[in-house]
Write a protein that holds these residues in place. Structure first.
Motif, mmCIF file in Angstrom:
data_model
loop_
_atom_site.group_PDB
_atom_site.id
_atom_site.type_symbol
_atom_site.label_atom_id
_atom_site.label_comp_id
_atom_site.label_asym_id
_atom_site.label_seq_id
_atom_site.Cartn_x
_atom_site.Cartn_y
_atom_site.Cartn_z
ATOM 1 N N GLY A 22 0.760 -1.513 -0.360
ATOM 2 C CA GLY A 22 -0.133 -0.117 -0.127
ATOM 3 C C GLY A 22 0.760 1.043 -0.121
ATOM 4 N N PHE A 23 2.041 0.957 -0.337
ATOM 5 C CA PHE A 23 2.897 1.779 -0.537
ATOM 6 C C PHE A 23 3.547 2.444 -1.431
ATOM 7 C CE2 PHE A 23 1.730 1.714 4.319
ATOM 8 C CZ PHE A 23 0.480 3.020 5.119
ATOM 9 N N GLU A 24 3.302 1.042 -1.959
ATOM 10 C CA GLU A 24 4.295 1.278 -3.716
ATOM 11 C C GLU A 24 5.056 2.731 -4.570
ATOM 12 O OE1 GLU A 24 0.968 0.252 -3.267
ATOM 13 O OE2 GLU A 24 1.501 -1.838 -3.234
ATOM 14 N N ASN A 25 4.234 3.767 -4.311
ATOM 15 C CA ASN A 25 4.547 5.190 -4.154
ATOM 16 C C ASN A 25 5.044 6.204 -3.451
ATOM 17 O OD1 ASN A 25 4.070 4.101 -7.202
ATOM 18 N ND2 ASN A 25 1.273 5.212 -7.039
ATOM 19 N N ILE A 26 5.285 5.257 -2.424
ATOM 20 C CA ILE A 26 6.324 6.766 -1.352
ATOM 21 C C ILE A 26 7.456 5.965 -1.705
ATOM 22 C CG2 ILE A 26 6.630 6.963 1.520
ATOM 23 C CD1 ILE A 26 3.326 7.122 0.006
ATOM 24 N N TYR A 27 7.541 7.870 -2.005
ATOM 25 C CA TYR A 27 9.207 8.447 -1.629
ATOM 26 C C TYR A 27 9.949 8.604 -0.721
ATOM 27 C CZ TYR A 27 9.893 5.389 -6.205
ATOM 28 O OH TYR A 27 9.804 4.366 -6.605
#
Length: 255
Positions: A22-27
């Motif tokens: 659920g946090f694949e696009n967190i950088y």
């Protein structure tokens, strides 16, 4: 006469990747030109927040992490996100940009406890037996020698921090040990556990001892600080875990 080395717990940061996702696009980005990054994020609908978002961060924490930001790329197109990442990497002031699972914590100076116990100087006639009714079911405590370690310490005057999915704040065998914690995923003080995993870990470590209830925690007389790093689905954020470590240090956690 039995002699055993004494030691209870050195560290509990229970990040179970069973819940990850659920946090694949967190950088995470480190930059000395936050204003340039903010302008770009606003123009491209990228959510941006400081890694350290709590108001009373120490000077040391801000020195380490005050210029680190968490980015949530909202586009559903991975090709768009890839292009945005490339632009941010080229922005003036950008030091690094890493995905959420790659985030790490800088090394802190290690501090030795005021008192250390070794097999050479700890001798007890028998293991300690708490009055908790489920202690007989806890094979792990005698197996690890924790029942002998209780002769030296049961966690008194120690703040022990659990970083996980939170805790059942009304649990009868934990409530007396709980102190203020933090939800670093939602940036508030709601540490209630949506998944149950954190509550289980808290019980193993800090279920209240000698209260004639349930089991006995390994450090059953310690103060329990809980950092919740999960969303309401029980999914864990590594960025929230890192902020949680800083928060715990700034608020007196010793373990």
């Amino acid at each position: 006469m039995k002699r055993l080395p004494v030691g209870i717990i050195t560290c509990i940061i229970s990040v179970s990747f069973v819940f990850a996702g659920g946090f694949e696009n967190i950088y995470t980005v480190k930059t000395s030109r936050a204003e340039l990054l903010e302008d770009y994020c606003l123009d491209n609908f990228i959510d941006m927040r400081p890694l350290i978002s709590y108001p009373d961060a120490s000077a040391r924490t801000l020195e380490f992490a005050g210029d680190i930001y968490v980015l949530n790329f909202t586009s559903v197109e991975q090709s768009v996100i890839k292009d945005q990442i490339a632009v941010i990497k080229d922005l003036a002031g950008t030091n690094y940009l890493v995905s959420n699972p790659e985030l790490s914590v800088p090394d802190f100076e290690e501090s030795a406890p005021d008192q250390c116990f070794t097999a050479a100087d700890t001798t007890y006639d028998e293991a300690y037996r708490p009055n908790d009714p489920r202690f007989d079911d806890q094979y792990d405590k005698p197996l690890a020698g924790i029942d002998w370690a209780w002769n030296a310490s049961k966690g008194e005057d120690v703040i022990l921090c659990i970083i996980d999915t939170g805790v059942n704040m009304l649990h009868e065998d934990l409530v007396d040990n709980l102190i203020e914690g933090r939800n670093t995923e939602a940036d508030n003080n709601n540490v209630n556990d949506p998944a149950g995993h954190g509550t289980t870990v808290c019980g193993i470590a800090c279920a209240r001892m000698d209260n004639e209830l349930g089991p006995a925690g390994s450090a059953g007389l310690s103060q329990l600080m809980v950092i919740r790093i999960s969303n309401d689905a029980g999914q864990l954020s590594i960025a929230a875990a890192v902020e949680g470590i800083y928060w715990a240090i700034d608020h007196g956690a010793q373990v």
